[in-house]
Design an enzyme around this catalytic site. Structure first.
Site, short mmCIF file in Angstrom:
data_model
loop_
_atom_site.label_atom_id
_atom_site.label_comp_id
_atom_site.label_asym_id
_atom_site.label_seq_id
_atom_site.Cartn_x
_atom_site.Cartn_y
_atom_site.Cartn_z
N ARG A 150 5.61 50.46 -84.35
CA ARG A 150 4.77 51.32 -83.50
C ARG A 150 4.03 52.36 -84.34
NH1 ARG A 150 9.58 52.26 -78.99
NH2 ARG A 150 9.22 50.35 -77.77
N GLY A 198 -25.53 48.21 -75.30
CA GLY A 198 -26.19 47.46 -74.24
C GLY A 198 -25.73 46.01 -74.23
N GLU A 247 4.73 46.25 -77.94
CA GLU A 247 5.49 47.31 -78.63
C GLU A 247 5.74 48.50 -77.71
OE1 GLU A 247 6.28 47.40 -82.01
OE2 GLU A 247 4.99 45.88 -82.92
N GLY A 302 11.71 37.94 -82.23
CA GLY A 302 11.92 37.53 -80.85
C GLY A 302 12.77 38.52 -80.08
N GLY A 340 10.72 42.18 -70.37
CA GLY A 340 9.72 42.69 -71.30
C GLY A 340 9.99 44.16 -71.61
P1 TGC Z 1 18.48 53.19 -74.00
O1 TGC Z 1 19.76 53.24 -73.24
O2 TGC Z 1 17.55 54.34 -73.93
O3 TGC Z 1 18.79 52.93 -75.54
C1 TGC Z 1 19.69 51.90 -75.96
C2 TGC Z 1 20.18 52.24 -77.37
O4 TGC Z 1 19.05 52.23 -78.25
C3 TGC Z 1 18.87 53.54 -78.84
N1 TGC Z 1 17.43 53.77 -78.91
C4 TGC Z 1 16.75 53.75 -80.06
N2 TGC Z 1 17.19 53.60 -81.33
C5 TGC Z 1 16.25 53.62 -82.29
N3 TGC Z 1 14.93 53.79 -82.02
C6 TGC Z 1 14.48 53.95 -80.77
N4 TGC Z 1 13.17 54.09 -80.54
C7 TGC Z 1 15.41 53.94 -79.72
N5 TGC Z 1 15.31 54.06 -78.36
C8 TGC Z 1 16.57 53.95 -77.89
C9 TGC Z 1 19.58 54.49 -77.91
O5 TGC Z 1 19.96 55.66 -78.59
C10 TGC Z 1 20.77 53.65 -77.49
O6 TGC Z 1 21.69 53.64 -78.57
P2 TGC Z 1 23.26 53.56 -78.29
O7 TGC Z 1 23.88 53.67 -79.64
O8 TGC Z 1 23.58 54.71 -77.37
O9 TGC Z 1 23.50 52.23 -77.64
O10 TGC Z 1 17.76 51.84 -73.60
P3 TGC Z 1 17.11 51.36 -72.25
O11 TGC Z 1 17.71 50.03 -71.92
O12 TGC Z 1 17.19 52.44 -71.21
O13 TGC Z 1 15.58 51.11 -72.66
C11 TGC Z 1 14.84 52.11 -73.23
C12 TGC Z 1 13.36 51.69 -73.44
C13 TGC Z 1 12.70 51.30 -72.14
C14 TGC Z 1 12.67 52.90 -74.00
C15 TGC Z 1 13.23 50.57 -74.43
O14 TGC Z 1 13.96 49.49 -74.08
C16 TGC Z 1 11.79 50.18 -74.73
O15 TGC Z 1 11.22 50.74 -75.68
N6 TGC Z 1 11.14 49.20 -74.01
C17 TGC Z 1 9.89 48.63 -74.44
C18 TGC Z 1 10.14 47.26 -75.05
C19 TGC Z 1 9.31 46.98 -76.24
O16 TGC Z 1 8.73 47.85 -76.87
N7 TGC Z 1 9.22 45.71 -76.61
C20 TGC Z 1 8.52 45.35 -77.78
C21 TGC Z 1 8.75 43.91 -78.12
S1 TGC Z 1 8.21 43.50 -79.75
C22 TGC Z 1 6.55 43.48 -79.67
O17 TGC Z 1 5.93 43.79 -78.72
C23 TGC Z 1 5.90 43.07 -80.92
S2 TGC Z 1 4.18 42.97 -80.82
C24 TGC Z 1 3.95 42.87 -82.47
C25 TGC Z 1 2.55 42.70 -82.89
O18 TGC Z 1 1.98 41.61 -82.67
O19 TGC Z 1 2.03 43.64 -83.55
P1 FAD Z 2 6.56 44.17 -67.84
O1 FAD Z 2 7.73 44.78 -68.51
O2 FAD Z 2 6.80 43.18 -66.75
O3 FAD Z 2 5.65 45.36 -67.27
C1 FAD Z 2 4.62 45.16 -66.29
C2 FAD Z 2 4.09 46.54 -65.90
O4 FAD Z 2 5.14 47.31 -65.30
C3 FAD Z 2 3.58 47.33 -67.09
O5 FAD Z 2 2.43 48.04 -66.73
C4 FAD Z 2 4.72 48.31 -67.37
O6 FAD Z 2 4.26 49.52 -67.96
C5 FAD Z 2 5.24 48.55 -65.96
N1 FAD Z 2 6.64 49.00 -65.96
C6 FAD Z 2 7.74 48.33 -66.41
N2 FAD Z 2 8.85 49.07 -66.26
C7 FAD Z 2 8.45 50.25 -65.73
C8 FAD Z 2 9.12 51.46 -65.38
N3 FAD Z 2 10.44 51.60 -65.57
N4 FAD Z 2 8.39 52.47 -64.85
C9 FAD Z 2 7.05 52.34 -64.70
N5 FAD Z 2 6.35 51.24 -65.00
C10 FAD Z 2 7.05 50.21 -65.53
N6 FAD Z 2 7.32 40.67 -77.92
C11 FAD Z 2 8.17 40.35 -78.93
O7 FAD Z 2 9.39 40.43 -78.79
N7 FAD Z 2 7.68 39.93 -80.14
C12 FAD Z 2 6.36 39.79 -80.38
O8 FAD Z 2 5.96 39.42 -81.49
C13 FAD Z 2 5.45 40.10 -79.32
N8 FAD Z 2 4.10 39.89 -79.50
C14 FAD Z 2 3.27 40.03 -78.43
C15 FAD Z 2 1.93 39.64 -78.55
C16 FAD Z 2 1.08 39.72 -77.45
C17 FAD Z 2 -0.33 39.26 -77.57
C18 FAD Z 2 1.55 40.27 -76.23
C19 FAD Z 2 0.63 40.42 -75.05
C20 FAD Z 2 2.86 40.66 -76.11
C21 FAD Z 2 3.75 40.53 -77.20
N9 FAD Z 2 5.11 40.82 -77.07
C22 FAD Z 2 5.98 40.54 -78.09
C23 FAD Z 2 5.66 41.22 -75.76
C24 FAD Z 2 5.38 42.66 -75.38
O9 FAD Z 2 6.21 43.54 -76.10
C25 FAD Z 2 5.60 42.78 -73.86
O10 FAD Z 2 4.51 42.13 -73.24
C26 FAD Z 2 5.71 44.22 -73.41
O11 FAD Z 2 6.88 44.83 -73.91
C27 FAD Z 2 5.68 44.34 -71.87
O12 FAD Z 2 6.53 43.43 -71.27
P2 FAD Z 2 6.00 42.50 -70.06
O13 FAD Z 2 4.75 41.84 -70.53
O14 FAD Z 2 7.12 41.65 -69.62
O15 FAD Z 2 5.58 43.52 -68.92
#
Ligand code: TGC
Ligand code: FAD
Length: 406
Positions: free
Chosen positions: A265, A361, A385, A151, A158
């Site tokens: 990822r 098709g 992710e 979570g 997001g």
């Molecule tokens: P930022 O200030 O850049 O970083 C905060 C702290 O985190 C460290 N850091 C990392 N550490 C390890 N691995 C990485 N990839 C890291 N990226 C950053 C960074 O060094 C810093 O550390 P510290 O010690 O200085 O505090 O953070 P920000 O708030 O500016 O955000 C950066 C951003 C946008 C890249 C990040 O928040 C991001 O990747 N956003 C996307 C969110 C995301 O991927 N959500 C995924 C949710 S889980 C999911 O989707 C599961 S789906 C699973 C499935 O069904 O397969």
């Molecule tokens: P938003 O963050 O609201 O983004 C909307 C749009 O704005 C996107 O196109 C994005 O690229 C764009 N955007 C956002 N910020 C910027 C920026 N700074 N500059 C330019 N463009 C930007 N999460 C979990 O924690 N655990 C899970 O197990 C998990 N499973 C998932 C399963 C499914 C089927 C789905 C659909 C999602 C899941 N997620 C999970 C959540 C997923 O990680 C989020 O949906 C994703 O990180 C995007 O967040 P959001 O949907 O709130 O979109």
């Protein structure tokens, strides 16, 4: 849940229909060890025997096939990259990637279940958990006796998880957790949830919440057109009392969840490629059989262009993940390198699915073939992710040193 007899009927009706042959134009198999190939092939065989025959049925019904959890565990899909001393696979990252590729070759939703379990639940417990937490949870999670979810995402946070509002306060030996998570894979049936929440100082910590704790509920998210064979839901915390011993002691801050995402990822970059390979292979075979204007459509230059371009992108993507696997094992892979692989491989998979769909098709839109299901699934994979845009910005930051997020 499906009655056992119907499941047997479904298996009997569809076994043998999956004739997948993996493309390997550059002989990448020669770069794999015998053990890696053996494990990859055994997962492929299991998928053909037990997963392919039932996946379309479950996806059409928007139902997770719970009965496959045992098979997934036996195939080594839960935490293969984690040490054997905790009941996990003790394998390398390339093998982990190959397993994810074989699963997503069949369905992204099934790979999702395995990714979440291995990289987002077991990995944080292994990496940041106490010895007691590791011994309590990892062996059961590896065997699929317990299933987990992760979570991080919230309704209003997001792409920017650092803004999360889910929080806890201390109360004696416990903490009291409040807030909500959204879009959580495996949530509706998970036994344990690794939840990221802010403490009273505003610092992000990981906490293991168990099903049955009072005030914790996991409502299912319905009406998805994507990842229909994967269960998605919310995590709702209403004054949930959790013992302090459930907090992961080894990490504080956003780097905790983001470190787990590196591993997940990475797995997705292999997995999405698997979906692309299945679409390509399906379209290739169809184009040799389907005749129009008196000859196979595969003989027309426009169809050959599509196939040639698909194979080109697949081959490049195979080389990217193979090398990334080596970097992961050496502990040298950077988050930006992982972003490149996830972003590229999901993008080419979506493009290949769209092109392959056209090559079939009208048949391409039916459940007779896997392509439309892959295409719809990949719309989630390109978003979760870290979205396509977010990974581009991570790369932009790496290239220029300038952070677009602040
Ligand atoms: P930022 O200030 O850049 O970083 C905060 C702290 O985190 C460290 N850091 C990392 N550490 C390890 N691995 C990485 N990839 C890291 N990226 C950053 C960074 O060094 C810093 O550390 P510290 O010690 O200085 O505090 O953070 P920000 O708030 O500016 O955000 C950066 C951003 C946008 C890249 C990040 O928040 C991001 O990747 N956003 C996307 C969110 C995301 O991927 N959500 C995924 C949710 S889980 C999911 O989707 C599961 S789906 C699973 C499935 O069904 O397969
Ligand atoms: P938003 O963050 O609201 O983004 C909307 C749009 O704005 C996107 O196109 C994005 O690229 C764009 N955007 C956002 N910020 C910027 C920026 N700074 N500059 C330019 N463009 C930007 N999460 C979990 O924690 N655990 C899970 O197990 C998990 N499973 C998932 C399963 C499914 C089927 C789905 C659909 C999602 C899941 N997620 C999970 C959540 C997923 O990680 C989020 O949906 C994703 O990180 C995007 O967040 P959001 O949907 O709130 O979109």
């Amino acid at each position: 849940m499906m009655h056992e007899t119907n499941l047997d009927d479904l298996l009997a009706a569809n076994r043998g229909k999956d004739r997948y042959e993996a493309p390997d134009f550059y002989g990448i198999d020669d770069l794999l060890t015998e053990e890696q190939k053996l494990i990859r092939d055994s997962v492929r065989d299991w998928v053909k025997k037990d997963l392919s025959p039932i996946i379309e049925y479950y996806a059409q019904r928007a139902e997770f096939p719970h009965h496959i959890i045992k098979g997934l565990a036996e195939a080594g899909a839960f935490g293969p990259q984690l040490p054997a001393e905790y009941g996990c696979g003790g394998l390398d990252y390339t093998t982990y990637g190959l397993i994810m590729q074989e699963l997503e070759r069949c369905d992204s939703g099934i790979r999702s279940t395995a990714s979440v379990q291995g990289s987002l639940v077991m990995y944080p417990i292994y990496k940041f958990g106490s010895e007691e937490q590791k011994r309590k949870y990892l062996p059961k999670l590896a065997k699929g006796e317990w299933m987990g979810c992760f979570g991080l995402t919230e309704p209003d946070h997001g792409s920017n998880p650092g803004g999360m509002v889910t929080n806890y306060r201390e109360d004696g030996d416990d903490v009291i957790l409040n807030g909500a998570k959204m879009w959580i894979s495996n949530a509706p049936f998970a036994d344990v949830a690794v939840v990221w929440a802010k403490n009273e100082q505003g610092k992000i910590r990981g906490i293991i919440v168990e099903r049955g704790m009072e005030g914790f509920s996991t409502p299912e998210t319905h009406n998805k057109w994507s990842l229909r064979a994967s269960a998605t839901g919310e995590l709702v915390f209403n004054d949930v009392r959790v013992p302090k011993s459930h907090i992961l002691p080894g990490v504080e801050g956003l780097k905790g969840p983001l470190t787990c995402l590196n591993s997940a990822r990475y797995g997705i970059s292999w997995g999405a490629l698997g979906a692309a390979m299945d679409c390509y292979d399906t379209a290739r075979r169809y184009s040799m059989q389907r005749e129009q204007f008196g000859r196979p459509i595969g003989g027309f230059q426009l169809q050959q262009k599509k196939l040639a371009e698909m194979l080109t992108e697949i081959t490049k993507a195979q080389l990217v993940v193979w090398r990334l696997g080596q970097l992961m094992d050496a502990g040298k892979a950077t988050p930006a390198q992982i972003s490149l692989a996830k972003r590229n491989n999901v993008e080419i998979a979506l493009e290949i699915a769209r092109e392959a769909r056209q090559m079939l098709g009208g048949m391409g839109i039916t459940g007779e073939y896997p392509i439309m299901r892959h295409m719809m699934n990949l719309e989630s994979v390109v978003t979760y992710e870290g979205t396509h845009d977010i990974h581009l910005l991570i790369l932009g930051h790496e290239i220029t040193g300038l952070n677009a997020f602040v």
